[in-house]
Design an enzyme around this catalytic site. Sequence first.
Site: not given
Length: 127
Positions: A51-53, A56
Amino acid sequence: MVVDMHAGTLPARMGIEFLEATPERVSGRMPVEGNTQPYGLLHGGASVVLAETLGSVAAAIHAGPDRIAVGIEINATHHRSASSGHVTGVATRLHAGRTLATYDIEISDEQGRRVCTSRLTCMLRDR
């Protein structure tokens, strides 16, 4: 295909592949195998890394080449487990301003069932 800019980083080691990338939407997938907890199920932290990848990358595209996106808040709700195959995540823009960008990320299994829902906010800064 793992994006070259991620060579040697956590997303590359986890096998994250990008499928689509625009400032409004980034999608990608990750294998369950190799990203499990001791019970053989997808590790919740692996879902958060995916999710963060994705969020971002979307925020960085929105920010532009002279700016960077730095995650400042993420949350995740894990709805069901996955034990094989791949999970696919889709980050969809909720807000994109000059200093902050927020994305909703939905992660699903190969049967299209929701595995995790996450929200990421990134600070956009000069390089």
